[in-house]
Design a protein around this motif. Structure first.
Motif, short mmCIF file in Angstrom:
data_model
loop_
_atom_site.label_atom_id
_atom_site.label_comp_id
_atom_site.label_asym_id
_atom_site.label_seq_id
_atom_site.Cartn_x
_atom_site.Cartn_y
_atom_site.Cartn_z
N LEU A 161 71.53 57.33 43.03
CA LEU A 161 71.01 56.25 43.36
C LEU A 161 69.84 55.77 43.76
O LEU A 161 69.08 54.73 43.76
CB LEU A 161 71.79 56.11 45.14
N GLU B 242 68.60 54.92 39.71
CA GLU B 242 68.82 53.71 39.43
C GLU B 242 68.10 52.37 40.63
O GLU B 242 67.71 51.68 39.84
CB GLU B 242 69.96 53.84 39.85
N ALA B 243 68.54 52.67 41.83
CA ALA B 243 67.63 51.39 42.66
C ALA B 243 66.44 50.98 42.24
O ALA B 243 66.34 50.06 42.32
CB ALA B 243 68.40 51.90 43.88
N ILE C 147 65.27 48.22 40.31
CA ILE C 147 65.25 47.04 40.22
C ILE C 147 64.32 46.39 41.28
O ILE C 147 63.41 45.46 40.21
CB ILE C 147 66.24 46.69 41.72
N TYR D 52 61.57 46.42 37.98
CA TYR D 52 61.92 45.49 37.09
C TYR D 52 61.10 44.17 37.55
O TYR D 52 60.87 43.03 36.85
CB TYR D 52 63.76 45.03 36.96
N PHE D 53 61.33 43.49 38.20
CA PHE D 53 61.20 42.78 39.34
C PHE D 53 59.68 42.53 39.12
O PHE D 53 58.97 40.98 39.05
CB PHE D 53 61.94 41.78 40.58
N GLY E 196 58.76 41.71 36.16
CA GLY E 196 59.05 40.45 34.91
C GLY E 196 58.59 39.34 35.49
O GLY E 196 58.14 37.90 34.81
N ALA F 125 59.95 43.73 30.65
CA ALA F 125 60.89 44.58 31.96
C ALA F 125 62.05 44.76 31.64
O ALA F 125 62.70 45.30 31.79
CB ALA F 125 60.80 43.16 32.60
N ASN F 126 62.73 43.85 30.67
CA ASN F 126 63.99 44.08 30.02
C ASN F 126 64.28 45.47 29.37
O ASN F 126 64.43 46.41 29.92
CB ASN F 126 64.95 43.32 29.15
N PHE G 9 63.88 48.27 31.71
CA PHE G 9 65.66 48.53 32.70
C PHE G 9 66.35 49.01 31.75
O PHE G 9 67.24 50.23 32.23
CB PHE G 9 65.29 47.25 33.16
N LEU G 10 65.87 48.84 30.31
CA LEU G 10 67.13 48.77 29.42
C LEU G 10 67.30 50.45 29.37
O LEU G 10 67.62 51.30 29.04
CB LEU G 10 67.45 47.66 28.57
N LEU H 184 67.77 52.39 32.17
CA LEU H 184 69.04 52.98 32.70
C LEU H 184 69.99 53.66 31.12
O LEU H 184 70.69 54.27 31.99
CB LEU H 184 69.67 51.32 32.93
#
Lengths: 499, 539
Positions: B139, B142-143, B146, B149-150, B153, B164-165, B168-169, B172
């Motif tokens: 948890l 992954e959390a 977020i 990312y911002f 980004g 950023a993408n 993240f990807l 993930l």
């Protein structure tokens, strides 16, 4: 004919919305329905009251634990669950459409009436295993939906989408009917569980006609679920329909079809083990196809509504994976997923209304920079999109988690891997929504246009978005409460699964 | 207060989130207030973590309670601070306020939201470091993406959306496949307790164990990042705002190495040993390749980013050696890298804020204009190179030592190859230093370097001074930072059934008899004598 109290209890949740649906057209006779706030208020109030009464009655039934029935209509826990599910979706739709139709400048009472008829049909559809009643429910909720898709007659695209949906839907319905006829012809009974027993008894379990009948029935369900290859109507219909209606279709139609499918295939057709195995492998194949096609096509969309349509197709894929696992815990996961999916998707479509996007103006470019302008809506959007992508700690993650866990537990590791790769792909297009909202600033032209337009005022849609975001968060932090207290009990008492 | 006394870790993990959410609720016009509140809060969390944790160096602090049971799998609310994560936790709580202070004026808009996200990120990092239940860990793992990312980004450079993408990807992707492995193992073990899962794993066929280890390893290796999974890092590092880069380098990368140490190796010891060679090969490639690519960079930030690849390669090499000294070196190297690369990113940020360029070619003669800055940059550069008396030397020396003596047939060759990475590190860092700080001043009006008229102010010195003190401290007395992890590392390697000889270097008296039994061990024992000084340093 006099009804016992128990029969009334089974019927009342359906009677309330049906009654509301009959009353609203009378009010809509007034020519001033678009301009007079009082008439609008009464119409919307009646609709909300009808849905609310049904919802109230069902929660009451739920807490008492009663499971009344009226002939083939069995208002068991699963049906009550469906009723509550549809009721919440309908209430959110009504609230959102107050704002949306006002923005569109197209207020017609019959839309609400159709919506309530559709709600009645959905409750009927998910609470029976008798084929005739099932078909009645299917048509009762589908026909109003066809009309609702094309409700904004002023736009030609809207009528086109409605027509497409109607034609394909009619074919799917007739296939469904044909499937039922085949089963009936061979077994001599409309009651599907009795039919399954008879067929098994007569050694007809693997008869080609029985298989064909079961496959045609399955087709009917899968069309409503919008699984590949019966998905083509979805993007066009969603794009054509008003945002709240698209949200309602994506949530309620899919949810009800999944629940009814759960009742029929693992439920009633349980005696026909061989058919079940065949259908499961078909579902496995289609689930994979749905995941792949839905996600890959969603990647290249520039229109938010089409993206959400393909995303809803891909979510059908995750839900169908639950059938592939085929364990009670997986069904529990599916119901849980549906609850969260209701909040995520009603919220996402509600956002479009809350942002005041009307007509065709629903591309990603129209969303640019809105997250900073409307921070509360922006945060909700982040919650919905990350949850749709299955990122913890939001509810969508737990739905996927429960389904994938059962999938891995039953030995379908490969399918679970495809599933997680699909959700990785999906993360990209959900992030695009957030990129537009937060990471891009609006173009100069859009800024200029926005300053000319009046400020968007959509308090009701905004409220539903907030409620939906709260549900998604609750799904992430109170998961056991939801899963054990709500979805699990629906399965235990409704289907007799999960003893 | 009694609640606080019994739940210090819960407070440390979740208090930043509460504060962060509060800051994000404040209106944008109160951004400066939010930034100040965020900094004060982060400083308070650092002080609390120091006072609570330093008082408990003897025994691990554990909070464990059943949390929920979903679809038949119990999940524990389990947090712990023990020898393996003690200093990493403190590093995290230390770097957050320091970075906030160091980048005080770097951002101009939405500073309150940024401070809020920063604190959410702190929760994610601390939670992932402390979690002792794999679901709980997942948890946080992954959390954590977020807020980062911002941060990249929204506040990043020109290519921020792409970076950023990608960040993240990429991350993930690794962790989703890992989730499948996790679910598979949880189904076998009936829960997410790492110890139970490890037991269940040991009962599985070796081939399955290997697959599971690979799934774990890929998720962690992306975070480290290990060659060839490192390609997200240069983009993310370069595009992120300074604060993001510091935290990425300082803590997020560490979580990858920590994941190996905490979960992947103890849970699949034999599979981990089986894959020691491939990991070592990739680490050596990362060390040399990262250094070579860093050498040809024109952008200082990108150079530092690639140097991270090289330095984190050392960490992985140390872990792959399966020796106590190598593993201890890896732990120290993680802390080193957090301090010195964090400091480098801060320094690059400071010069960028003045000159608005990071191109090496635009600079020249900065030493004359900014003597204090040059002094700090020099110390940090030397630490990054691994000069004796700085922290970089100790970590790299132990890692190379451990690899050389690991008893693996490839150990000596790889240690030699990796040593060339140290050499190349000196080349790219010093070359960059020469071009930026020495030589004639760049008179070009377009280069932006004529803005470099102000040296560091008191705030910036206050940020850099603790880092320089730590660099020297860790170089002279590394025992402070590795003493606590020695017992857990020894136990871990013993459980991994690393041959006795591999624990020899640190404990000659205990293991010498065992070393004589195996011929391979005997050979290594000879080598170990040469390494005695290093061994004594630890004790």
């Amino acid at each position: 004919m006099s009804l016992t109290p128990s029969q009334w209890a089974a019927l009342l949740p359906l009677i309330f919305p049906a009654l509301g649906a009959c009353l609203i057209p009378l009010m809509a006779l007034d020519k001033d329905q678009a301009t007079s706030k009082a008439i609008r208020g009464v119409m919307y109030g009646t609709a909300l009251l009808a849905v609310g009464a049904s919802f109230w009655y069902l929660t009451d039934l739920w807490t008492t634990g009663a499971q009344p029935s009226f002939y083939q209509l069995r208002m068991d826990r699963l049906a009550q669950f469906t009723g509550i599910f549809v009721g919440v979706a309908a209430a959110m739709t009504i609230l959102q459409s107050w704002d949306h139709f006002h923005q569109e400048g197209w207020v017609k009472g019959e839309t609400l009436s159709l919506l309530l008829f559709s709600v009645t049909g959905m409750m009927l559809f998910a609470s029976t295993t008798n084929f005739v009643t099932l078909f009645l429910g299917l048509e009762l909720f589908s026909l109003p939906l066809y009309a609702m898709v094309g409700t904004v007659r002023a736009r030609s695209e809207s009528a086109e989408g409605g027509m497409k949906y109607f034609l394909t839907g009619a074919v799917a319905s007739s296939c469904f009917l044909m499937g039922g006829v085949l089963i009936y012809g061979l077994s001599g009974t409309f009651e599907l569980s009795a039919a399954a027993l008879t067929l098994q008894h007569n050694g007809l379990a693997l008869d080609p006609l029985v298989l064909a009948g079961a496959a045609l029935l399955l087709l009917g369900f899968l069309f409503k679920v919008s699984a590949v290859p019966f998905h083509q109507w979805t993007p066009d219909a969603y794009e054509a329909s008003p945002h709240p209606i698209a949200g309602f279709m994506s949530v309620a139609t899919k949810g009800v079809a999944i629940i009814a499918l759960m009742r029929v295939f693992p439920g009633s057709f349980a005696p026909l083990g061989a058919v079940g195995v065949k259908m499961q492998s078909v579902l496995a194949l289609l689930a994979l196809a749905t995941l792949v096609v839905g996600n890959l096509t969603a990647l290249v969309q520039t229109n938010v509504k089409r993206m959400l349509a393909y995303s809803s197709i891909s979510h059908a894929g995750y839900l169908l994976l639950g059938f592939v696992a085929g364990t009670p815990a997986a069904y529990n996961g599916m119901l849980y997923y549906l609850v969260i999916y209701l909040a995520m998707n009603m919220g996402a479509f509600g956002l479009l209304t809350a942002f005041g996007l009307v007509g065709e103006k629903t591309t990603f470019d129209d969303l640019r920079g809105l997250g900073w302008k409307r921070p509360a809506m922006g945060i909700c959007a982040a919650i919905f999109m990350l949850s749709l992508a299955g990122i913890p700690p939001f509810g969508g993650f737990y739905g996927k988690y429960m389904i994938f866990k059962e999938l891995v537990g039953t030995g379908h590791v490969g399918m679970a891997i495809v599933g997680v790769i699909a959700s990785l792909v999906s993360a990209y297009y959900y992030l695009r929504f957030l990129v537009a909202l937060f990471l891009q600033s609006p173009s100069a032209e859009a800024e200029r246009l926005a300053s000319d337009r009046p400020l968007v005022h959509a308090p009701l849609a905004g409220a539903t978005v907030l409620v939906a975001a709260l549900i998604v968060l609750a799904g992430g932090f109170l998961q056991t409460f939801l899963a054990d207290g709500f979805t699990r009990r629906a399965l235990v008492d409704g289907l007799g699964l999960l003893r | 207060m009694t609640w606080l006394n019994s739940h210090p870790l819960t407070f440390l993990v979740f208090a930043p989130t509460l504060l962060g959410l509060l800051l994000m609720l404040l209106p944008q016009t109160l951004g400066r207030l939010a930034r100040m509140l965020g900094f004060m809060g982060a400083l308070a969390f650092f002080a609390l973590s120091l006072s609570w944790l330093l008082g408990h160096t003897g025994s691990p602090i554990v909070e464990r309670a059943p949390w929920f049971t979903l679809v038949g799998l119990p999940v524990d609310y389990a947090l712990a601070v023990d020898g393996l994560n003690f200093w990493l936790v403190i590093l995290t709580t230390f770097l957050v306020p320091l970075t906030m202070l160091g980048t005080w004026d770097s951002l101009k808009d939405r500073i309150g939201t940024f401070a809020g996200l920063f604190l959410l990120l702190e929760t994610g990092m601390l939670g992932a470091l402390m979690a002792q239940d794999l679901f709980f860990f997942y948890l946080f793992w992954e959390a954590m993406l977020i807020p980062m990312y911002f941060m990249i980004g929204v506040w990043g450079g020109d290519e921020r959306r792409y970076a950023a993408n990608k960040f993240f990807l990429y991350t993930l992707g690794g962790s989703l496949l890992w989730l499948v492995a996790l679910l598979y193992l949880a189904n076998k073990a009936g829960g997410f307790n790492p110890a139970l899962m490890g037991q269940a794993a040991s009962a599985l066929p070796f081939g399955v164990q290997c697959w599971l280890f690979v799934a774990f390893a890929v998720a962690f290796a992306i975070k480290v990042p290990l060659f060839p999974l490192h390609t997200w890092l240069p983009d993310a590092h370069v595009q992120a705002p300074t604060a993001g880069s510091v935290i990425l380098a300082g803590v997020l990368l560490k979580l990858g190495g920590y994941g190996f140490l905490r979960f992947a190796i103890p849970m699949f010891p034999s599979a981990a040993m089986h894959y020691a060679k491939p990991i070592a090969i990739l680490s050596v490639i990362a060390i040399v390749y990262g250094a070579l690519v860093a050498m040809v960079q024109r952008d200082i930030k990108k150079l530092v980013a690639y140097s991270s690849v090289s330095h984190m390669g050392f960490v992985m090499l140390g872990l792959a050696s399966f020796t106590v000294i190598g593993t201890q070196g890896a732990i120290l190297q993680m802390l080193n890298h957090g301090i010195s690369t964090g400091a480098l990113f801060l320094l690059v940020g400071m010069i960028y804020d003045r000159a608005h360029t990071r191109q090496i070619a635009d600079f020249g003669g900065v030493a004359v204009k900014m003597p204090v800055f040059t002094g700090f940059f020099l110390v940090v550069t030397l630490s990054s190179i691994g000069l004796p008396l700085t922290n970089g030397f100790v970590g790299e020396f132990w890692i190379l030592n451990g690899t050389f003596l690991s008893g693996f047939p490839w150990g000596r060759l790889y240690a030699c190859l990796a040593t060339s990475g140290v050499l190349l590190g000196a080349v790219y860092m010093l070359w960059m230093f020469k071009r930026v700080f020495w030589g004639p001043e760049n008179k070009d009006e377009h280069s932006g370097t004529h803005h470099l008229h102000s040296d560091l102010n008191a705030r910036e010195v206050a940020v850099l001074l603790p880092l320089v003190v730590l660099i020297i401290w860790m170089g002279i007395h590394p025992k402070t930072f590795v003493a606590i992890s020695e017992a857990p590392v020894t136990a871990l390697l013993a459980e991994a059934k690393a041959p006795a000889v591999r624990t020899f270097v640190l404990k000659p008296a205990v293991h010498e008899p065992a070393a004589h039994e195996a011929p391979a061990g005997h050979e290594a024992a000879h080598e170990a004598h040469a390494a005695q000084p290093a061994a004594h340093e630890v004790h």
